[in-house]
Design a protein around this motif. Sequence first.
Motif, PDB file in Angstrom:
ATOM      1  N   LYS A  97       0.880  -1.261   0.114  1.00  0.00           N
ATOM      2  CA  LYS A  97       0.172  -0.068  -0.183  1.00  0.00           C
ATOM      3  C   LYS A  97       1.024   1.429   0.030  1.00  0.00           C
ATOM      4  CE  LYS A  97      -3.644   0.472   2.370  1.00  0.00           C
ATOM      5  NZ  LYS A  97      -4.748   0.264   3.523  1.00  0.00           N
ATOM      6  N   PHE A  98       1.818   1.099   0.861  1.00  0.00           N
ATOM      7  CA  PHE A  98       2.749   2.301   0.882  1.00  0.00           C
ATOM      8  C   PHE A  98       3.650   2.507  -0.559  1.00  0.00           C
ATOM      9  CE2 PHE A  98       6.955   4.439   1.453  1.00  0.00           C
ATOM     10  CZ  PHE A  98       6.428   5.626   1.945  1.00  0.00           C
ATOM     11  N   LEU A 103       5.026   4.860  -5.728  1.00  0.00           N
ATOM     12  CA  LEU A 103       5.140   4.791  -7.056  1.00  0.00           C
ATOM     13  C   LEU A 103       4.420   5.827  -7.777  1.00  0.00           C
ATOM     14  CD1 LEU A 103       5.044   0.812  -7.051  1.00  0.00           C
ATOM     15  CD2 LEU A 103       7.089   2.075  -7.974  1.00  0.00           C
ATOM     16  N   THR A 104       3.051   6.168  -7.379  1.00  0.00           N
ATOM     17  CA  THR A 104       2.229   6.884  -7.984  1.00  0.00           C
ATOM     18  C   THR A 104       2.387   8.547  -7.965  1.00  0.00           C
ATOM     19  OG1 THR A 104       0.646   6.719  -6.277  1.00  0.00           O
ATOM     20  CG2 THR A 104       0.156   5.297  -8.283  1.00  0.00           C
ATOM     21  N   PHE A 122       3.509   4.680 -15.185  1.00  0.00           N
ATOM     22  CA  PHE A 122       2.449   4.049 -14.358  1.00  0.00           C
ATOM     23  C   PHE A 122       1.340   3.995 -14.910  1.00  0.00           C
ATOM     24  CE2 PHE A 122      -0.129   2.832 -10.766  1.00  0.00           C
ATOM     25  CZ  PHE A 122       0.502   1.941 -10.047  1.00  0.00           C
ATOM     26  N   HIS A 123       0.682   2.694 -14.880  1.00  0.00           N
ATOM     27  CA  HIS A 123      -0.685   2.355 -15.472  1.00  0.00           C
ATOM     28  C   HIS A 123      -1.442   1.909 -14.254  1.00  0.00           C
ATOM     29  CE1 HIS A 123       0.612   3.179 -19.708  1.00  0.00           C
ATOM     30  NE2 HIS A 123       1.961   2.605 -19.456  1.00  0.00           N
ATOM     31  N   ARG A 124      -2.450   2.455 -13.953  1.00  0.00           N
ATOM     32  CA  ARG A 124      -3.264   1.988 -12.986  1.00  0.00           C
ATOM     33  C   ARG A 124      -4.182   0.798 -13.727  1.00  0.00           C
ATOM     34  NH1 ARG A 124      -4.433   5.806  -8.353  1.00  0.00           N
ATOM     35  NH2 ARG A 124      -2.998   7.376  -8.702  1.00  0.00           N
ATOM     36  N   SER A 125      -4.234  -0.235 -12.943  1.00  0.00           N
ATOM     37  CA  SER A 125      -5.192  -1.214 -13.472  1.00  0.00           C
ATOM     38  C   SER A 125      -5.095  -2.371 -12.236  1.00  0.00           C
ATOM     39  CB  SER A 125      -4.512  -1.933 -14.731  1.00  0.00           C
ATOM     40  OG  SER A 125      -3.203  -2.407 -14.611  1.00  0.00           O
ATOM     41  N   SER A 126      -5.820  -3.514 -12.572  1.00  0.00           N
ATOM     42  CA  SER A 126      -6.178  -4.621 -11.542  1.00  0.00           C
ATOM     43  C   SER A 126      -5.501  -5.798 -11.799  1.00  0.00           C
ATOM     44  CB  SER A 126      -7.481  -4.522 -11.336  1.00  0.00           C
ATOM     45  OG  SER A 126      -8.253  -3.533 -11.314  1.00  0.00           O
ATOM     46  N   HIS A 185       1.014  -1.329 -13.028  1.00  0.00           N
ATOM     47  CA  HIS A 185       2.268  -1.435 -13.435  1.00  0.00           C
ATOM     48  C   HIS A 185       3.040  -0.431 -13.981  1.00  0.00           C
ATOM     49  CE1 HIS A 185       1.076  -1.739 -17.938  1.00  0.00           C
ATOM     50  NE2 HIS A 185       0.067  -2.123 -17.411  1.00  0.00           N
ATOM     51  N   PHE A 186       4.221  -0.666 -14.167  1.00  0.00           N
ATOM     52  CA  PHE A 186       5.143   0.518 -14.398  1.00  0.00           C
ATOM     53  C   PHE A 186       6.383  -0.128 -15.165  1.00  0.00           C
ATOM     54  CE2 PHE A 186       5.450  -1.120 -10.094  1.00  0.00           C
ATOM     55  CZ  PHE A 186       7.044  -1.153  -9.979  1.00  0.00           C
ATOM     56  N   ASP A 187       7.242   0.991 -15.520  1.00  0.00           N
ATOM     57  CA  ASP A 187       8.507   0.449 -15.791  1.00  0.00           C
ATOM     58  C   ASP A 187       9.488   0.485 -14.786  1.00  0.00           C
ATOM     59  OD1 ASP A 187      11.412   0.715 -17.120  1.00  0.00           O
ATOM     60  OD2 ASP A 187      10.364   1.474 -18.860  1.00  0.00           O
ATOM     61  N   PRO A 188       9.884  -0.869 -14.532  1.00  0.00           N
ATOM     62  CA  PRO A 188      11.098  -0.956 -13.378  1.00  0.00           C
ATOM     63  C   PRO A 188      12.197  -0.438 -13.784  1.00  0.00           C
ATOM     64  CG  PRO A 188      10.714  -3.076 -14.594  1.00  0.00           C
ATOM     65  CD  PRO A 188       9.577  -2.216 -15.194  1.00  0.00           C
TER      66      PRO A 188
END
Length: 439
Positions: A97-98, A103-104, A122-126, A185-188
Amino acid sequence: MASGLLRASVKILNKLPFSSPKWGRSLSCLPPKEVDVVIAGGGIMGLATAYFLAKRIDPSRICVIERDSKYEMAATPLSVGSVRQQFSIPENIMLSKFGFDFLTNCHRYLKVEGDDDPNIQFHRSSYVYLVNENGEDALRENYQVQCSMGASIKLLSPKEISETFPWMCTDGVSLASLGLQNEGHFDPYLFLQYMKKKVLSMSVRYLNAEVTDVVRNQNEITGVEVKLKEDSCTETVKCQHLVNACGPWASRLALMAGIGSEKDGLMSVPLPVKPAKRYVYVFDCPTGPKETPAITVDLSGTYFRRESSGNFICGRCPSADQEPEIDNLDCDFDYFYDTLWEPLAQRVPAFEAVKIVGGWGGFYDYNTLDQNAIIGTHPLLKNFYFINGFSGHGIQQSPAAGRAVSELILDRKFTSIDLTRLGFERVLKDSPLREKCII
């Protein structure tokens, strides 16, 4: 071939927007004689620890030591870069959660004066977890834990799954859990490089060298021996605290400190972390779904998602008898055709016709005890700190884990999230705290 191309692209990216400022290089070119904190390992765990320490103490008294400064073999940039709330124990939910918040809000946390805002794509998705009848009780138990920790999760029947994801076949599925917020998900690689750039801008020392030994005075760590990459000379860096952020190779540093070296007693128990190689495959499917969750986890353990490029990625943890060798990062494409393709096509009929366009291998820092992080000190070596064994969910938990270790060093206790149960004591007692939701 594909992993070679990936490593080549990493080399190119390192020459682009992330070079250290001149003062950063001058601070980092030679080993300091003495610092307060040595962080062995400059991947995302080590950098996150340095970041939170540098917000509270003189950054020049912190030294990050990384042998692979271009991150060609590092675990972080070779991960799939995602964050979720769907875990089975409260600590992992709180850590992530943190992580989601950090990240966002990278544009705020990792902003360097004079530079553009960081953007880690960052792309918000489930996340979606699918189970059959045998897994239904465990999924409901996880759901109760997640909801009790404030996670927003919804359980879906097969009918609701079909209505939400009409491209998905629900054969064999009796229940699913769907994250409603705080997942994505995002670019690591971008996250790692922005974190490094921020830490350097704070005047933390960053040393491209290898720790070759740990110096002890009875039950106290007093320093490390380091060998610079540019030459064969070994020098000693004295320190008051040593953080083990060596990722998949963390057990080596622990052994240098004597952990696991004795026949009996507290120092006889080794750190149960080893490298575990995992494959990620990239495939093209023009008739595939145009949007997918951040990660869909099938009954078989196979996961997949659609990338912004239009391609799909997928992977799966191998069975014990399929564990690959760890002496290289080559990608075994036969594993996709022999093991992954069939369950993918059963779940998404469009995946019956796909074309592999790439793939790579990467390492988990795999905790063989319970696939959970080990965060804390050693009971005898009070100034030796573990931040190890995340077993595939480390990048999303790195901000909270780094903050936690900084608290142990400076406050001598956890002050933000109580991670006592993730300490090394459970290793000594052989008392696993198992995380059921491992991908």
